[in-house]
Design a protein around this motif. Sequence first.
Motif, PDB file in Angstrom:
ATOM      1  N   THR A  97      -0.668 -20.953  56.299  1.00 27.26           N
ATOM      2  CA  THR A  97      -1.766 -21.868  55.958  1.00 27.26           C
ATOM      3  C   THR A  97      -1.290 -23.273  55.614  1.00 27.26           C
ATOM      4  O   THR A  97      -2.105 -24.150  55.318  1.00 27.26           O
ATOM      5  CB  THR A  97      -2.562 -21.329  54.757  1.00 27.26           C
ATOM      6  N   ARG A  98       0.026 -23.501  55.650  1.00 33.61           N
ATOM      7  CA  ARG A  98       0.577 -24.816  55.345  1.00 33.61           C
ATOM      8  C   ARG A  98       1.675 -25.137  56.349  1.00 33.61           C
ATOM      9  O   ARG A  98       2.414 -24.247  56.777  1.00 33.61           O
ATOM     10  CB  ARG A  98       1.164 -24.844  53.921  1.00 33.61           C
ATOM     11  N   ASN A  99       1.798 -26.423  56.727  1.00 38.62           N
ATOM     12  CA  ASN A  99       2.827 -26.797  57.688  1.00 38.62           C
ATOM     13  C   ASN A  99       4.131 -27.175  56.981  1.00 38.62           C
ATOM     14  O   ASN A  99       4.218 -27.181  55.748  1.00 38.62           O
ATOM     15  CB  ASN A  99       2.349 -27.934  58.596  1.00 38.62           C
ATOM     16  N   ARG A 100       5.118 -27.491  57.785  1.00 35.39           N
ATOM     17  CA  ARG A 100       6.457 -27.790  57.270  1.00 35.39           C
ATOM     18  C   ARG A 100       6.432 -28.947  56.276  1.00 35.39           C
ATOM     19  O   ARG A 100       7.054 -28.887  55.206  1.00 35.39           O
ATOM     20  CB  ARG A 100       7.361 -28.139  58.451  1.00 35.39           C
ATOM     21  N   ARG A 101       5.705 -29.999  56.616  1.00 35.80           N
ATOM     22  CA  ARG A 101       5.655 -31.180  55.760  1.00 35.80           C
ATOM     23  C   ARG A 101       4.981 -30.859  54.431  1.00 35.80           C
ATOM     24  O   ARG A 101       5.439 -31.307  53.370  1.00 35.80           O
ATOM     25  CB  ARG A 101       4.902 -32.291  56.484  1.00 35.80           C
ATOM     26  N   GLN A 102       3.891 -30.096  54.461  1.00 39.18           N
ATOM     27  CA  GLN A 102       3.193 -29.736  53.225  1.00 39.18           C
ATOM     28  C   GLN A 102       4.093 -28.922  52.303  1.00 39.18           C
ATOM     29  O   GLN A 102       4.106 -29.132  51.084  1.00 39.18           O
ATOM     30  CB  GLN A 102       1.927 -28.950  53.552  1.00 39.18           C
ATOM     31  N   CYS A 103       4.838 -27.991  52.878  1.00 38.07           N
ATOM     32  CA  CYS A 103       5.737 -27.161  52.074  1.00 38.07           C
ATOM     33  C   CYS A 103       6.833 -28.003  51.434  1.00 38.07           C
ATOM     34  O   CYS A 103       7.132 -27.859  50.238  1.00 38.07           O
ATOM     35  CB  CYS A 103       6.360 -26.067  52.941  1.00 38.07           C
ATOM     36  N   TRP A 135      -3.295 -35.223  63.606  1.00 40.56           N
ATOM     37  CA  TRP A 135      -4.012 -33.959  63.853  1.00 40.56           C
ATOM     38  C   TRP A 135      -3.329 -32.814  63.120  1.00 40.56           C
ATOM     39  O   TRP A 135      -3.985 -32.005  62.455  1.00 40.56           O
ATOM     40  CB  TRP A 135      -4.057 -33.670  65.355  1.00 40.56           C
ATOM     41  N   GLN A 136      -2.008 -32.748  63.215  1.00 35.57           N
ATOM     42  CA  GLN A 136      -1.274 -31.651  62.594  1.00 35.57           C
ATOM     43  C   GLN A 136      -1.354 -31.708  61.076  1.00 35.57           C
ATOM     44  O   GLN A 136      -1.458 -30.678  60.404  1.00 35.57           O
ATOM     45  CB  GLN A 136       0.190 -31.692  63.038  1.00 35.57           C
ATOM     46  N   THR A 148      -3.700 -33.289  59.109  1.00 38.74           N
ATOM     47  CA  THR A 148      -5.001 -33.362  58.416  1.00 38.74           C
ATOM     48  C   THR A 148      -6.153 -32.650  59.110  1.00 38.74           C
ATOM     49  O   THR A 148      -7.180 -32.408  58.470  1.00 38.74           O
ATOM     50  CB  THR A 148      -5.420 -34.840  58.229  1.00 38.74           C
ATOM     51  N   LEU A 149      -6.014 -32.310  60.406  1.00 41.22           N
ATOM     52  CA  LEU A 149      -7.169 -31.796  61.136  1.00 41.22           C
ATOM     53  C   LEU A 149      -6.962 -30.425  61.772  1.00 41.22           C
ATOM     54  O   LEU A 149      -7.923 -29.839  62.281  1.00 41.22           O
ATOM     55  CB  LEU A 149      -7.576 -32.788  62.239  1.00 41.22           C
ATOM     56  N   ASN A 150      -5.766 -29.906  61.774  1.00 39.58           N
ATOM     57  CA  ASN A 150      -5.505 -28.598  62.376  1.00 39.58           C
ATOM     58  C   ASN A 150      -6.323 -27.520  61.654  1.00 39.58           C
ATOM     59  O   ASN A 150      -6.121 -27.269  60.465  1.00 39.58           O
ATOM     60  CB  ASN A 150      -4.016 -28.265  62.288  1.00 39.58           C
ATOM     61  N   PRO A 151      -7.266 -26.855  62.339  1.00 40.10           N
ATOM     62  CA  PRO A 151      -8.150 -25.887  61.657  1.00 40.10           C
ATOM     63  C   PRO A 151      -7.434 -24.641  61.154  1.00 40.10           C
ATOM     64  O   PRO A 151      -7.987 -23.901  60.335  1.00 40.10           O
ATOM     65  CB  PRO A 151      -9.181 -25.527  62.742  1.00 40.10           C
ATOM     66  N   GLN A 152      -6.215 -24.411  61.606  1.00 41.42           N
ATOM     67  CA  GLN A 152      -5.470 -23.240  61.156  1.00 41.42           C
ATOM     68  C   GLN A 152      -4.802 -23.446  59.798  1.00 41.42           C
ATOM     69  O   GLN A 152      -4.299 -22.500  59.205  1.00 41.42           O
ATOM     70  CB  GLN A 152      -4.406 -22.858  62.190  1.00 41.42           C
ATOM     71  N   LEU A 153      -4.803 -24.689  59.319  1.00 36.47           N
ATOM     72  CA  LEU A 153      -4.118 -25.008  58.062  1.00 36.47           C
ATOM     73  C   LEU A 153      -5.107 -25.380  56.966  1.00 36.47           C
ATOM     74  O   LEU A 153      -6.221 -25.813  57.240  1.00 36.47           O
ATOM     75  CB  LEU A 153      -3.141 -26.170  58.268  1.00 36.47           C
ATOM     76  N   ASN A 154      -4.678 -25.202  55.725  1.00 37.18           N
ATOM     77  CA  ASN A 154      -5.438 -25.662  54.566  1.00 37.18           C
ATOM     78  C   ASN A 154      -4.930 -27.035  54.153  1.00 37.18           C
ATOM     79  O   ASN A 154      -3.728 -27.325  54.265  1.00 37.18           O
ATOM     80  CB  ASN A 154      -5.288 -24.691  53.397  1.00 37.18           C
ATOM     81  N   TYR A 155      -5.836 -27.859  53.650  1.00 38.33           N
ATOM     82  CA  TYR A 155      -5.459 -29.183  53.166  1.00 38.33           C
ATOM     83  C   TYR A 155      -5.996 -29.365  51.748  1.00 38.33           C
ATOM     84  O   TYR A 155      -6.953 -28.710  51.351  1.00 38.33           O
ATOM     85  CB  TYR A 155      -6.006 -30.274  54.088  1.00 38.33           C
ATOM     86  N   GLY A 156      -5.351 -30.279  51.014  1.00 34.13           N
ATOM     87  CA  GLY A 156      -5.804 -30.502  49.643  1.00 34.13           C
ATOM     88  C   GLY A 156      -5.105 -29.579  48.654  1.00 34.13           C
ATOM     89  O   GLY A 156      -3.958 -29.155  48.859  1.00 34.13           O
ATOM     90  N   LYS A 157      -5.795 -29.260  47.574  1.00 36.98           N
ATOM     91  CA  LYS A 157      -5.217 -28.489  46.480  1.00 36.98           C
ATOM     92  C   LYS A 157      -4.784 -27.102  46.930  1.00 36.98           C
ATOM     93  O   LYS A 157      -5.483 -26.418  47.661  1.00 36.98           O
ATOM     94  CB  LYS A 157      -6.232 -28.368  45.337  1.00 36.98           C
ATOM     95  N   TRP A 158      -3.599 -26.698  46.446  1.00 37.90           N
ATOM     96  CA  TRP A 158      -3.083 -25.367  46.770  1.00 37.90           C
ATOM     97  C   TRP A 158      -3.765 -24.321  45.897  1.00 37.90           C
ATOM     98  O   TRP A 158      -3.959 -24.531  44.698  1.00 37.90           O
ATOM     99  CB  TRP A 158      -1.581 -25.311  46.532  1.00 37.90           C
ATOM    100  N   SER A 159      -4.109 -23.180  46.491  1.00 39.34           N
ATOM    101  CA  SER A 159      -4.702 -22.087  45.719  1.00 39.34           C
ATOM    102  C   SER A 159      -3.606 -21.360  44.942  1.00 39.34           C
ATOM    103  O   SER A 159      -2.416 -21.508  45.228  1.00 39.34           O
ATOM    104  CB  SER A 159      -5.409 -21.107  46.653  1.00 39.34           C
TER     105      SER A 159
END
Length: 341
Positions: free
Chosen positions: A195-201, A152-153, A155-166
């Motif tokens: 807009t990104r979580n710890r793992r994404q960063c 959920w955190q 891939t599905l958390n609506p507060q975060l962006n997923y996929g390509k970074w702007s």
Amino acid sequence: MPTLLKFFRAITSVGPVKPVFSNVKCCGALQFRPLSTVDSALKMKHINMDYQRIRRSWSDEETEKLVELVQKHGPSWTAISKHFDKRSPSHCFMRYKTYMKQDGYNGPWSAEEVDTLRALCKNITSANQLDWQEVRKLLPVPRPMWQIKQKWQDTLNPQLNYGKWSEDEVARFEKLLAMYGVEKKWDVIAAEMKTRNRRQCYERWRFTMCPTKGHYSEEENAQIMQAVAKYGDKDFALIRRVIKSTRTPRHLSQHYRDALDPNVDRSPWTDQEEMKVYNLFGKHRDMVKVRQLMGCRRAGRDMWNHYYKVKKLVDKGRAVVVHGEVTQLNNRGSTALETKN
């Protein structure tokens, strides 16, 4: 006697400590250990008391906290043990190891699972808003709790962006990296990114901005093989330092497993082998177990690739499926093959 009194005064001046002596007689008198030995023994006893075995089971809250700490700090068991009351590093390691082997499916998420989880978590913006035990019961596959929350955190958390970074996210991320650095600051950076979580960063830095990537030269391959021959294939952080590579330890490890390891079978796959991987995984839902049952020397990544190859053929109707098992593949044509229930 005066000497004996001085000894007792010396050891009792720091507290109510009993004298420690051996029962070996020397010239008709007891032979006492040196004071430094007494101090060392007491110190070791104190250390052992800190990690005295706790004969109580782990609570759900402790286990959940342990999993979260491992996700945050990695396998730093000494640091993790400091977050618990009288749990030693070995206690934490064994609990984590046991918990990760509990009954439940640990493979890739299917589209049905993701859709179900998305529906159950609709309009949820915080993990505390859900009863995760109930969510687990309603999912098609009984996964471990930590996997469900992490999915959920991630891939599905609506507060975060997923996929390509702007471009804006990349600019803000680079500014925060320059401000805080990368040494244990990922929680702070993620909080500021919003807009990104710890793992994404971390993965953005680790796999996009940090290392050398691309084709390996023959010289690099030779250096890796020489280092593995000397130091083994377990510590690629050490190998990276030895060969002075600008690639990450993970890149070096994956390249070695996939392209250089002499113990891995890289011969062409047969249809029978591909179908066996697909059918066994359908039964056991564990690719490591499939590899053991087949007794093969294929790389895990290679097995996953061929599993998905067969799955794609099944989805397109280009395989014969009898009682849930694939018995024939049509790799060339596009004609649908028969499926029997």
